[in-house]
Design a protein around this motif. Structure first.
Motif, PDB file in Angstrom:
ATOM      1  N   GLU A   1      -0.412 -11.187 -16.590  1.00 26.63           N
ATOM      2  CA  GLU A   1      -1.587 -11.469 -15.767  1.00 26.63           C
ATOM      3  C   GLU A   1      -1.194 -12.110 -14.443  1.00 26.63           C
ATOM      4  O   GLU A   1      -1.778 -11.812 -13.393  1.00 26.63           O
ATOM      5  CB  GLU A   1      -2.550 -12.386 -16.523  1.00 26.63           C
ATOM      6  CG  GLU A   1      -3.791 -12.745 -15.731  1.00 26.63           C
ATOM      7  CD  GLU A   1      -4.690 -13.723 -16.464  1.00 26.63           C
ATOM      8  OE1 GLU A   1      -5.596 -14.256 -15.803  1.00 26.63           O
ATOM      9  OE2 GLU A   1      -4.495 -13.958 -17.666  1.00 26.63           O
ATOM     10  N   SER A   2      -0.202 -12.988 -14.471  1.00 30.64           N
ATOM     11  CA  SER A   2       0.217 -13.680 -13.247  1.00 30.64           C
ATOM     12  C   SER A   2       0.728 -12.705 -12.182  1.00 30.64           C
ATOM     13  O   SER A   2       0.548 -12.934 -10.984  1.00 30.64           O
ATOM     14  CB  SER A   2       1.282 -14.728 -13.562  1.00 30.64           C
ATOM     15  OG  SER A   2       2.423 -14.121 -14.130  1.00 30.64           O
ATOM     16  N   VAL A   3       1.343 -11.617 -12.596  1.00 29.19           N
ATOM     17  CA  VAL A   3       1.823 -10.606 -11.647  1.00 29.19           C
ATOM     18  C   VAL A   3       0.635  -9.945 -10.961  1.00 29.19           C
ATOM     19  O   VAL A   3       0.593  -9.823  -9.729  1.00 29.19           O
ATOM     20  CB  VAL A   3       2.699  -9.554 -12.361  1.00 29.19           C
ATOM     21  CG1 VAL A   3       3.078  -8.427 -11.412  1.00 29.19           C
ATOM     22  CG2 VAL A   3       3.926 -10.199 -12.963  1.00 29.19           C
ATOM     23  N   TYR A   4      -0.353  -9.520 -11.754  1.00 28.65           N
ATOM     24  CA  TYR A   4      -1.549  -8.901 -11.181  1.00 28.65           C
ATOM     25  C   TYR A   4      -2.291  -9.889 -10.288  1.00 28.65           C
ATOM     26  O   TYR A   4      -2.801  -9.526  -9.237  1.00 28.65           O
ATOM     27  CB  TYR A   4      -2.481  -8.391 -12.282  1.00 28.65           C
ATOM     28  CG  TYR A   4      -1.890  -7.267 -13.093  1.00 28.65           C
ATOM     29  CD1 TYR A   4      -1.745  -5.993 -12.566  1.00 28.65           C
ATOM     30  CD2 TYR A   4      -1.463  -7.470 -14.401  1.00 28.65           C
ATOM     31  CE1 TYR A   4      -1.203  -4.957 -13.298  1.00 28.65           C
ATOM     32  CE2 TYR A   4      -0.917  -6.453 -15.153  1.00 28.65           C
ATOM     33  CZ  TYR A   4      -0.789  -5.198 -14.593  1.00 28.65           C
ATOM     34  OH  TYR A   4      -0.241  -4.174 -15.322  1.00 28.65           O
ATOM     35  N   HIS A   5      -2.340 -11.141 -10.706  1.00 28.68           N
ATOM     36  CA  HIS A   5      -3.026 -12.180  -9.940  1.00 28.68           C
ATOM     37  C   HIS A   5      -2.403 -12.317  -8.546  1.00 28.68           C
ATOM     38  O   HIS A   5      -3.116 -12.307  -7.534  1.00 28.68           O
ATOM     39  CB  HIS A   5      -2.954 -13.506 -10.698  1.00 28.68           C
ATOM     40  CG  HIS A   5      -3.620 -14.643 -10.003  1.00 28.68           C
ATOM     41  ND1 HIS A   5      -4.878 -15.073 -10.339  1.00 28.68           N
ATOM     42  CD2 HIS A   5      -3.219 -15.424  -8.987  1.00 28.68           C
ATOM     43  CE1 HIS A   5      -5.210 -16.085  -9.552  1.00 28.68           C
ATOM     44  NE2 HIS A   5      -4.218 -16.310  -8.726  1.00 28.68           N
ATOM     45  N   ASN A   6      -1.100 -12.433  -8.502  1.00 33.27           N
ATOM     46  CA  ASN A   6      -0.416 -12.582  -7.214  1.00 33.27           C
ATOM     47  C   ASN A   6      -0.577 -11.355  -6.328  1.00 33.27           C
ATOM     48  O   ASN A   6      -0.780 -11.471  -5.113  1.00 33.27           O
ATOM     49  CB  ASN A   6       1.059 -12.906  -7.417  1.00 33.27           C
ATOM     50  CG  ASN A   6       1.269 -14.316  -7.895  1.00 33.27           C
ATOM     51  OD1 ASN A   6       0.539 -15.220  -7.518  1.00 33.27           O
ATOM     52  ND2 ASN A   6       2.265 -14.514  -8.738  1.00 33.27           N
ATOM     53  N   CYS A   7      -0.514 -10.188  -6.914  1.00 31.46           N
ATOM     54  CA  CYS A   7      -0.679  -8.966  -6.136  1.00 31.46           C
ATOM     55  C   CYS A   7      -2.124  -8.805  -5.657  1.00 31.46           C
ATOM     56  O   CYS A   7      -2.349  -8.346  -4.527  1.00 31.46           O
ATOM     57  CB  CYS A   7      -0.243  -7.759  -6.953  1.00 31.46           C
ATOM     58  SG  CYS A   7       1.535  -7.739  -7.260  1.00 31.46           S
ATOM     59  N   LEU A   8      -3.081  -9.189  -6.481  1.00 30.14           N
ATOM     60  CA  LEU A   8      -4.475  -9.119  -6.058  1.00 30.14           C
ATOM     61  C   LEU A   8      -4.739 -10.080  -4.913  1.00 30.14           C
ATOM     62  O   LEU A   8      -5.461  -9.753  -3.968  1.00 30.14           O
ATOM     63  CB  LEU A   8      -5.413  -9.402  -7.239  1.00 30.14           C
ATOM     64  CG  LEU A   8      -6.910  -9.286  -6.949  1.00 30.14           C
ATOM     65  CD1 LEU A   8      -7.274  -7.907  -6.417  1.00 30.14           C
ATOM     66  CD2 LEU A   8      -7.713  -9.601  -8.194  1.00 30.14           C
ATOM     67  N   LYS A   9      -4.134 -11.260  -4.955  1.00 33.83           N
ATOM     68  CA  LYS A   9      -4.269 -12.202  -3.837  1.00 33.83           C
ATOM     69  C   LYS A   9      -3.758 -11.567  -2.545  1.00 33.83           C
ATOM     70  O   LYS A   9      -4.393 -11.677  -1.495  1.00 33.83           O
ATOM     71  CB  LYS A   9      -3.499 -13.493  -4.112  1.00 33.83           C
ATOM     72  CG  LYS A   9      -4.111 -14.370  -5.163  1.00 33.83           C
ATOM     73  CD  LYS A   9      -3.481 -15.751  -5.236  1.00 33.83           C
ATOM     74  CE  LYS A   9      -1.996 -15.765  -5.331  1.00 33.83           C
ATOM     75  NZ  LYS A   9      -1.408 -17.097  -5.545  1.00 33.83           N
ATOM     76  N   LYS A  10      -2.609 -10.905  -2.630  1.00 38.02           N
ATOM     77  CA  LYS A  10      -2.049 -10.255  -1.441  1.00 38.02           C
ATOM     78  C   LYS A  10      -2.958  -9.134  -0.947  1.00 38.02           C
ATOM     79  O   LYS A  10      -3.202  -9.005   0.256  1.00 38.02           O
ATOM     80  CB  LYS A  10      -0.662  -9.718  -1.747  1.00 38.02           C
ATOM     81  CG  LYS A  10      -0.037  -9.004  -0.582  1.00 38.02           C
ATOM     82  CD  LYS A  10       1.459  -9.087  -0.609  1.00 38.02           C
ATOM     83  CE  LYS A  10       2.009  -8.377   0.597  1.00 38.02           C
ATOM     84  NZ  LYS A  10       2.739  -9.220   1.473  1.00 38.02           N
ATOM     85  N   GLU A  11      -3.476  -8.333  -1.858  1.00 32.41           N
ATOM     86  CA  GLU A  11      -4.353  -7.214  -1.474  1.00 32.41           C
ATOM     87  C   GLU A  11      -5.642  -7.727  -0.821  1.00 32.41           C
ATOM     88  O   GLU A  11      -6.100  -7.176   0.175  1.00 32.41           O
ATOM     89  CB  GLU A  11      -4.672  -6.348  -2.697  1.00 32.41           C
ATOM     90  CG  GLU A  11      -5.422  -5.079  -2.372  1.00 32.41           C
ATOM     91  CD  GLU A  11      -4.642  -4.097  -1.516  1.00 32.41           C
ATOM     92  OE1 GLU A  11      -5.263  -3.383  -0.710  1.00 32.41           O
ATOM     93  OE2 GLU A  11      -3.399  -4.029  -1.649  1.00 32.41           O
ATOM     94  N   LEU A  12      -6.211  -8.787  -1.387  1.00 32.21           N
ATOM     95  CA  LEU A  12      -7.417  -9.370  -0.787  1.00 32.21           C
ATOM     96  C   LEU A  12      -7.117  -9.893   0.620  1.00 32.21           C
ATOM     97  O   LEU A  12      -7.921  -9.709   1.539  1.00 32.21           O
ATOM     98  CB  LEU A  12      -7.955 -10.499  -1.673  1.00 32.21           C
ATOM     99  CG  LEU A  12      -8.580 -10.067  -2.996  1.00 32.21           C
ATOM    100  CD1 LEU A  12      -8.787 -11.282  -3.902  1.00 32.21           C
ATOM    101  CD2 LEU A  12      -9.886  -9.338  -2.778  1.00 32.21           C
ATOM    102  N   ALA A  13      -5.967 -10.526   0.802  1.00 31.28           N
ATOM    103  CA  ALA A  13      -5.587 -11.043   2.116  1.00 31.28           C
ATOM    104  C   ALA A  13      -5.355  -9.906   3.110  1.00 31.28           C
ATOM    105  O   ALA A  13      -5.776  -9.998   4.273  1.00 31.28           O
ATOM    106  CB  ALA A  13      -4.336 -11.910   1.985  1.00 31.28           C
ATOM    107  N   ILE A  14      -4.712  -8.851   2.665  1.00 31.55           N
ATOM    108  CA  ILE A  14      -4.475  -7.684   3.526  1.00 31.55           C
ATOM    109  C   ILE A  14      -5.798  -7.140   4.057  1.00 31.55           C
ATOM    110  O   ILE A  14      -5.909  -6.756   5.222  1.00 31.55           O
ATOM    111  CB  ILE A  14      -3.708  -6.579   2.759  1.00 31.55           C
ATOM    112  CG1 ILE A  14      -2.254  -6.990   2.543  1.00 31.55           C
ATOM    113  CG2 ILE A  14      -3.780  -5.238   3.482  1.00 31.55           C
ATOM    114  CD1 ILE A  14      -1.495  -6.093   1.583  1.00 31.55           C
ATOM    115  N   ARG A  15      -6.802  -7.138   3.203  1.00 31.84           N
ATOM    116  CA  ARG A  15      -8.112  -6.589   3.592  1.00 31.84           C
ATOM    117  C   ARG A  15      -9.012  -7.622   4.280  1.00 31.84           C
ATOM    118  O   ARG A  15     -10.169  -7.349   4.560  1.00 31.84           O
ATOM    119  CB  ARG A  15      -8.810  -6.012   2.370  1.00 31.84           C
ATOM    120  CG  ARG A  15      -8.038  -4.830   1.782  1.00 31.84           C
ATOM    121  CD  ARG A  15      -8.815  -4.153   0.709  1.00 31.84           C
ATOM    122  NE  ARG A  15      -8.018  -3.169  -0.012  1.00 31.84           N
ATOM    123  CZ  ARG A  15      -8.533  -2.188  -0.707  1.00 31.84           C
ATOM    124  NH1 ARG A  15      -9.838  -2.057  -0.808  1.00 31.84           N
ATOM    125  NH2 ARG A  15      -7.749  -1.341  -1.332  1.00 31.84           N
ATOM    126  N   GLY A  16      -8.470  -8.801   4.552  1.00 28.99           N
ATOM    127  CA  GLY A  16      -9.195  -9.781   5.346  1.00 28.99           C
ATOM    128  C   GLY A  16     -10.188 -10.650   4.606  1.00 28.99           C
ATOM    129  O   GLY A  16     -11.041 -11.279   5.239  1.00 28.99           O
TER     130      GLY A  16
END
Length: 60
Positions: free
Chosen positions: A30-45
């Motif tokens: 879950e922690s891997v998905y969590h970190n990647c989702l944080k990055k994706e949300l940031a990429i999209r502003g």
């Protein structure tokens, strides 16, 4: 107006989650998905907070 805004927000956040899953696939922690989702949300502003502390009253 709020209902439309929330519907669009949910659509966009779901899109972020789907994008992460498309790139990583199933079976990771879950922690891997969590970190990647944080990055994706940031990429999209998106402006967001994560891992917030909430008070819980358990058994009094």
């Amino acid at each position: 107006m709020i209902k439309t805004y929330l519907k669009d927000l949910i659509y966009q956040v779901n899109g972020c989650a789907i994008e992460v899953h498309k790139h990583l696939g199933p079976g990771l922690l879950e922690s891997v998905y969590h970190n990647c989702l944080k990055k994706e949300l940031a990429i999209r502003g998106f402006n967001f907070q994560t891992e917030l502390t909430i008070p819980v009253n358990y058994k009094g």
